[in-house]
Scaffold this motif. Structure first.
Motif, PDB file in Angstrom:
ATOM      1  N   PHE A 297       0.832  -1.205   0.000  1.00  0.00           N
ATOM      2  CA  PHE A 297       0.000   0.000   0.000  1.00  0.00           C
ATOM      3  C   PHE A 297       0.854   1.237   0.000  1.00  0.00           C
ATOM      4  O   PHE A 297       1.948   1.243   0.588  1.00  0.00           O
ATOM      5  N   LEU A 298       0.348   2.255  -0.643  1.00  0.00           N
ATOM      6  CA  LEU A 298       0.922   3.584  -0.506  1.00  0.00           C
ATOM      7  C   LEU A 298      -0.185   4.484   0.010  1.00  0.00           C
ATOM      8  O   LEU A 298      -1.258   4.560  -0.592  1.00  0.00           O
ATOM      9  N   VAL A 299       0.101   5.165   1.103  1.00  0.00           N
ATOM     10  CA  VAL A 299      -0.897   6.039   1.715  1.00  0.00           C
ATOM     11  C   VAL A 299      -0.427   7.486   1.598  1.00  0.00           C
ATOM     12  O   VAL A 299       0.627   7.847   2.129  1.00  0.00           O
ATOM     13  N   HIS A 300      -1.213   8.274   0.892  1.00  0.00           N
ATOM     14  CA  HIS A 300      -0.915   9.704   0.764  1.00  0.00           C
ATOM     15  C   HIS A 300      -1.588  10.419   1.932  1.00  0.00           C
ATOM     16  O   HIS A 300      -2.811  10.374   2.052  1.00  0.00           O
ATOM     17  N   VAL A 301      -0.778  11.039   2.783  1.00  0.00           N
ATOM     18  CA  VAL A 301      -1.334  11.690   3.977  1.00  0.00           C
ATOM     19  C   VAL A 301      -0.948  13.162   4.028  1.00  0.00           C
ATOM     20  O   VAL A 301       0.042  13.590   3.425  1.00  0.00           O
ATOM     21  N   ALA A 302      -1.763  13.944   4.730  1.00  0.00           N
ATOM     22  CA  ALA A 302      -1.451  15.350   5.010  1.00  0.00           C
ATOM     23  C   ALA A 302      -1.484  15.531   6.521  1.00  0.00           C
ATOM     24  O   ALA A 302      -2.458  15.151   7.175  1.00  0.00           O
ATOM     25  N   VAL A 303      -0.406  16.107   7.055  1.00  0.00           N
ATOM     26  CA  VAL A 303      -0.285  16.253   8.514  1.00  0.00           C
ATOM     27  C   VAL A 303       0.152  17.666   8.869  1.00  0.00           C
ATOM     28  O   VAL A 303       0.509  18.466   7.998  1.00  0.00           O
ATOM     29  N   ALA A 304       0.110  17.946  10.175  1.00  0.00           N
ATOM     30  CA  ALA A 304       0.421  19.298  10.647  1.00  0.00           C
ATOM     31  C   ALA A 304       1.907  19.607  10.552  1.00  0.00           C
ATOM     32  O   ALA A 304       2.312  20.689  10.149  1.00  0.00           O
ATOM     33  N   ASP A 305       2.728  18.645  10.954  1.00  0.00           N
ATOM     34  CA  ASP A 305       4.174  18.874  10.991  1.00  0.00           C
ATOM     35  C   ASP A 305       4.901  17.535  11.094  1.00  0.00           C
ATOM     36  O   ASP A 305       4.273  16.473  11.101  1.00  0.00           O
ATOM     37  N   ALA A 306       6.229  17.600  11.190  1.00  0.00           N
ATOM     38  CA  ALA A 306       7.038  16.386  11.219  1.00  0.00           C
ATOM     39  C   ALA A 306       6.713  15.537  12.450  1.00  0.00           C
ATOM     40  O   ALA A 306       6.693  14.304  12.383  1.00  0.00           O
ATOM     41  N   ASP A 307       6.426  16.202  13.548  1.00  0.00           N
ATOM     42  CA  ASP A 307       6.095  15.450  14.760  1.00  0.00           C
ATOM     43  C   ASP A 307       4.782  14.684  14.596  1.00  0.00           C
ATOM     44  O   ASP A 307       4.672  13.516  14.993  1.00  0.00           O
TER      45      ASP A 307
ATOM     46  N   PRO B 283     -12.490  12.180   1.329  1.00  0.00           N
ATOM     47  CA  PRO B 283     -12.673  13.601   1.615  1.00  0.00           C
ATOM     48  C   PRO B 283     -11.750  14.025   2.740  1.00  0.00           C
ATOM     49  O   PRO B 283     -11.412  13.232   3.621  1.00  0.00           O
ATOM     50  N   VAL B 284     -11.346  15.278   2.689  1.00  0.00           N
ATOM     51  CA  VAL B 284     -10.553  15.841   3.782  1.00  0.00           C
ATOM     52  C   VAL B 284     -11.505  16.139   4.922  1.00  0.00           C
ATOM     53  O   VAL B 284     -12.459  16.892   4.758  1.00  0.00           O
ATOM     54  N   GLN B 285     -11.241  15.525   6.072  1.00  0.00           N
ATOM     55  CA  GLN B 285     -12.220  15.625   7.144  1.00  0.00           C
ATOM     56  C   GLN B 285     -12.065  16.858   8.008  1.00  0.00           C
ATOM     57  O   GLN B 285     -12.872  17.764   7.978  1.00  0.00           O
ATOM     58  N   ARG B 286     -11.039  16.873   8.800  1.00  0.00           N
ATOM     59  CA  ARG B 286     -10.943  17.967   9.767  1.00  0.00           C
ATOM     60  C   ARG B 286      -9.510  18.447   9.885  1.00  0.00           C
ATOM     61  O   ARG B 286      -8.595  17.816   9.382  1.00  0.00           O
ATOM     62  N   PRO B 287      -9.312  19.560  10.557  1.00  0.00           N
ATOM     63  CA  PRO B 287      -7.961  20.077  10.746  1.00  0.00           C
ATOM     64  C   PRO B 287      -7.121  19.082  11.530  1.00  0.00           C
ATOM     65  O   PRO B 287      -7.625  18.104  12.059  1.00  0.00           O
ATOM     66  N   ALA B 288      -5.859  19.386  11.619  1.00  0.00           N
ATOM     67  CA  ALA B 288      -4.919  18.493  12.278  1.00  0.00           C
ATOM     68  C   ALA B 288      -5.221  18.348  13.751  1.00  0.00           C
ATOM     69  O   ALA B 288      -5.767  19.230  14.395  1.00  0.00           O
ATOM     70  N   GLU B 289      -4.874  17.225  14.283  1.00  0.00           N
ATOM     71  CA  GLU B 289      -4.983  16.955  15.713  1.00  0.00           C
ATOM     72  C   GLU B 289      -4.272  15.639  15.929  1.00  0.00           C
ATOM     73  O   GLU B 289      -4.210  14.785  15.063  1.00  0.00           O
ATOM     74  N   MET B 290      -3.727  15.476  17.097  1.00  0.00           N
ATOM     75  CA  MET B 290      -3.171  14.166  17.426  1.00  0.00           C
ATOM     76  C   MET B 290      -2.984  14.155  18.917  1.00  0.00           C
ATOM     77  O   MET B 290      -2.071  14.775  19.462  1.00  0.00           O
ATOM     78  N   GLY B 291      -3.901  13.467  19.554  1.00  0.00           N
ATOM     79  CA  GLY B 291      -3.909  13.433  21.009  1.00  0.00           C
ATOM     80  C   GLY B 291      -2.672  12.795  21.559  1.00  0.00           C
ATOM     81  O   GLY B 291      -2.464  12.724  22.726  1.00  0.00           O
TER      82      GLY B 291
END
Lengths: 158, 158
Positions: free
Chosen positions: A109-119, B150-158
């Motif tokens: 699988f290849l998963v294209h993701v969008a995240v806030a930052d490197a952490d 679909p793009v769901q919500r802004p970033a978060e990671m508890g």
DNA sequence: GATGAAAGGCAGTGAAA
DNA sequence: TTTCACTGCCTTTCATC
């Protein structure tokens, strides 16, 4: 009209509506040089035939607070539907996921993701993916830039 | 209202319009539980702020005669903008290209393409990509399935 | 299939709360 | 910032070619 028969008007509709799905039917008809009722019926026909699958708003993930994109390559063992199907559901349920590619080759699988930052990316990999025992390998590739392109025309290759 | 401030109504709008960009404003307002003029102004605001970047028709490449998808990983040398920019333009000009990822790592680009069949893919690789001398390596990965989300919500990671 | 006219409904504006 | 009411225009239908 059969499934794959597209004339120049159909192709022009696809081009216009990929640029702007909300283009008023009247304007669309004008650009095509046909009557509004004709344009309307052509668009409906393209939907009926499944060539146009839908109309979607495009959202900028960066402005939603997720400016960093990456591709996560996953190797999954055993590669059976009993293992793979729940994984698919899991990945598509993650808010970070944009696209899931099921591929052939050394990776599954290849998963294209969008995240806030490197952490965020780091924790996504460690705390969401790698805790799953069916994922035996994960390789992360950072994306500098993603560029989409409208689908132009049917296949051909001189 | 500033750039990244999204309340639950904004998020609901994003969810609805990613499902159906042509949802009439009246219906959208009803689902949100607000007045139509409110919904209208919210959508405009999302566009102004660049959160919604556009409305696009989704086209099924398989029904356009290109049922086979692949990812082409390219290594480009030298990796300078003088070499890379024309290559970008070239790749985005190919009718087969769906998405171009500019990535970090051993490969420099990933090109998501849709083609008619294996022969088309083979010729695309040989006759379009590998004849370019700046492409020093090409690795092809077949795609079994692509699933967008679909793009769901802004970033978060508890 | 494509067209044009007719009718219903929606978008979009402006004032008020 | 949201709401309500109104106007004009667009979408959509249908009969016709």
């Amino acid at each position: 009209m059969h499934n794959a028969e597209l004339d120049s008007i159909d192709l022009a509709i696809l081009a216009e509506l990929q640029k702007d799905a909300r283009l008023p039917n009247k304007d669309l008809a004008e650009r095509l040089g046909v009557a509004p009722s004709t344009a309307l019926e052509r668009v409906r026909s393209l939907r009926r035939r499944g060539i146009i699958t839908g109309f979607r708003a495009a959202v900028d993930t960066a402005r939603l607070g997720r400016p960093l994109q990456a591709l996560l390559a996953l190797r999954v063992r055993p590669h059976t539907s009993r293992i793979v199907d729940p994984l698919r559901t899991f990945v598509l349920g993650l808010p970070e996921t944009i696209t899931l590619f099921h591929v052939a080759g050394t990776e599954d699988f290849l998963v294209h993701v969008a995240v806030a930052d490197a952490d965020h990316l780091h924790r996504l990999a460690l705390e969401r993916f790698l805790i799953r025992t069916e994922i035996v390998h994960l390789h992360t590739t950072l994306i500098f830039k993603t560029e989409h392109q409208p689908v132009q025309r049917p296949a051909e290759m001189g």
